[in-house]
Design an enzyme around this catalytic site. Structure first.
Site, PDB file in Angstrom:
ATOM      1  N   ALA A 104      -5.658  -2.097   4.360  1.00 42.39           N
ATOM      2  CA  ALA A 104      -6.982  -1.857   4.816  1.00 42.39           C
ATOM      3  C   ALA A 104      -7.639  -2.235   3.244  1.00 42.39           C
ATOM      4  CB  ALA A 104      -7.535  -0.327   5.003  1.00 42.39           C
ATOM      5  N   TRP A 136      -8.002  11.369   2.348  1.00 44.11           N
ATOM      6  CA  TRP A 136      -7.529  11.708   1.017  1.00 44.11           C
ATOM      7  C   TRP A 136      -5.994  11.492   0.713  1.00 44.11           C
ATOM      8  CZ3 TRP A 136     -10.441  16.809  -1.001  1.00 44.11           C
ATOM      9  CH2 TRP A 136     -11.859  16.787  -0.800  1.00 44.11           C
ATOM     10  N   THR A 146      -9.622  -0.435   0.662  1.00 44.52           N
ATOM     11  CA  THR A 146      -9.796   0.999   0.521  1.00 44.52           C
ATOM     12  C   THR A 146     -10.711   1.107  -0.732  1.00 44.52           C
ATOM     13  OG1 THR A 146      -7.781   1.290  -0.527  1.00 44.52           O
ATOM     14  CG2 THR A 146      -7.844   1.808   1.909  1.00 44.52           C
ATOM     15  N   GLY A 170       0.900  -1.262   0.165  1.00 53.77           N
ATOM     16  CA  GLY A 170      -0.084  -0.018   0.088  1.00 53.77           C
ATOM     17  C   GLY A 170       0.762   1.309   0.044  1.00 53.77           C
ATOM     18  N   THR A 200     -10.197   6.459   9.065  1.00 51.47           N
ATOM     19  CA  THR A 200     -10.280   7.272   7.895  1.00 51.47           C
ATOM     20  C   THR A 200     -11.469   8.242   8.348  1.00 51.47           C
ATOM     21  OG1 THR A 200     -11.651   7.255   5.635  1.00 51.47           O
ATOM     22  CG2 THR A 200     -12.249   5.640   7.373  1.00 51.47           C
ATOM     23  N   ASP A 201     -11.648   9.468   7.624  1.00 46.22           N
ATOM     24  CA  ASP A 201     -12.596  10.280   7.560  1.00 46.22           C
ATOM     25  C   ASP A 201     -13.830   9.644   7.300  1.00 46.22           C
ATOM     26  OD1 ASP A 201     -11.638  10.280   4.975  1.00 46.22           O
ATOM     27  OD2 ASP A 201     -12.409  12.383   4.480  1.00 46.22           O
ATOM     28  N   TYR A 214     -17.827   0.821   3.382  1.00 48.45           N
ATOM     29  CA  TYR A 214     -16.385   1.065   3.831  1.00 48.45           C
ATOM     30  C   TYR A 214     -16.370   1.643   5.083  1.00 48.45           C
ATOM     31  CZ  TYR A 214     -12.064   3.558   3.658  1.00 48.45           C
ATOM     32  OH  TYR A 214     -10.779   4.187   4.275  1.00 48.45           O
TER      33      TYR A 214
END
Length: 303
Positions: free
Chosen positions: A65, A155, A67, A18, A106-107, A130
């Site tokens: 993850a 992001w 993603t 990743g 994550t956001d 997700y």
């Protein structure tokens, strides 16, 4: 509770291929051990225990993850295994050994309706498979381990792998006009900057020992905010300054670019706690984009 200083190596990094694991590996930090599929696979729990036995880590970073936000909508079980079940197993293994775990979230655990940057204590309300799988992973980790640090970021881009900035550079080289969503707001985050933050946290733990205030949720994203349109324009302008084409970039509404998974309209993160506890503040996003684009162009030109 404050503990004695601990060894900072080896650090076991999960998710070898990743963006974040690549950035960590490229840091050149001694003692990092990056593992991933097929050697370590959340779908095969026995590989986790084998990796712990092989490397005897002093600290673990989970950079792995699922993603693929849209693909998760049609495979919620796969997303749950990667983002909830696997991290929960990691947390349990770390708890059994009494070693810290740094996990990246994550956001997308937020629905984007607050209208201001989110702090760690804000209620979560994910809108996607997700986001739900990541939120469930957070809860499972915190329930299993009292020395877990969860870094919510957003992001993420880098010169390597699949990400928005590289996609825009590739599209801009081929198309005179691009249409990019301009009504979603967030904090672009360089994987290199996030890797630096993680290494700084490991250094602090190694130097100071474990402290209770290190545990829990932190927001760790690039300073400043923009839209996807703003990020696209900034990336393409950097490339244009090096002689690459500069297409026209048209801002469009979310409704004009439908996707299987609904994106949060405003997922900006307040990263004050990260600075207050660890003294870390990630660089301004525009400066980091310039560095990343320069490296991306250099990487592309050299194959």
């Amino acid at each position: 509770m404050t503990g004695a200083p601990i060894p900072v190596a080896p650090v076991l990094v999960i998710g070898r291929s990743g963006q974040l694991a690549t950035a960590l590996a490229r840091s050149g930090r001694p003692g990092l051990r990056c593992v991933g599929r097929p050697d370590l696979d959340f779908d095969r729990p026995e590989t986790l225990a084998a990796a712990f036995a092989a490397f005897s880590p002093a600290l673990v970073v989970n950079a792995a993850a699922w993603t693929a936000v849209d693909a998760a909508e049609s495979d919620p079980e796969g997303a749950a295994r990667a983002n909830r079940d696997g991290p929960a197993m990691l947390a349990q293994l770390c708890a059994e050994r009494g070693i810290p775990l740094i996990h990246v979230s994550t956001d997308y655990v937020f629905d984007g309706s607050k209208g201001a940057p989110y702090v760690e204590t804000d209620p979560i309300s994910p809108r996607t498979v997700y986001g739900r799988s990541k939120a469930e992973g957070e809860r499972a980790i915190l329930a299993a381990h009292d020395r877990a640090i969860i870094l919510r970021t957003s992001w993420v881009y880098s010169p390597y792998g699949r990400n928005f900035v590289r996609t825009m550079l590739n599209a801009g080289a081929k198309n005179p006009i691009l249409r990019v969503v301009g009504d979603q707001h967030g904090n672009p985050t360089s994987a290199d900057d996030l890797a630096d933050a993680i290494l700084a946290i490991t250094d602090t733990i190694g130097r100071e020992g474990w402290r209770d205030e290190y545990a829990g949720l932190f927001h760790s994203a690039g300073s400043g905010d923009t839209t996807w349109h703003g990020l696209a324009v900034a990336s393409l302008q950097e490339a244009a300054s090096a002689g690459h084409p500069m297409p026209e970039v048209q801002a469009i509404a979310t409704a004009d670019w439908p996707t299987p998974a609904a994106r949060p309209q405003d997922s900006r993160l307040d990263c004050t706690r990260l600075h207050d506890v660890f003294g870390i503040r990630l660089p301004f996003w525009r400066d980091s984009v310039a560095r990343s684009v320069a490296r991306t162009i250099g990487t592309s030109s050299t194959g």
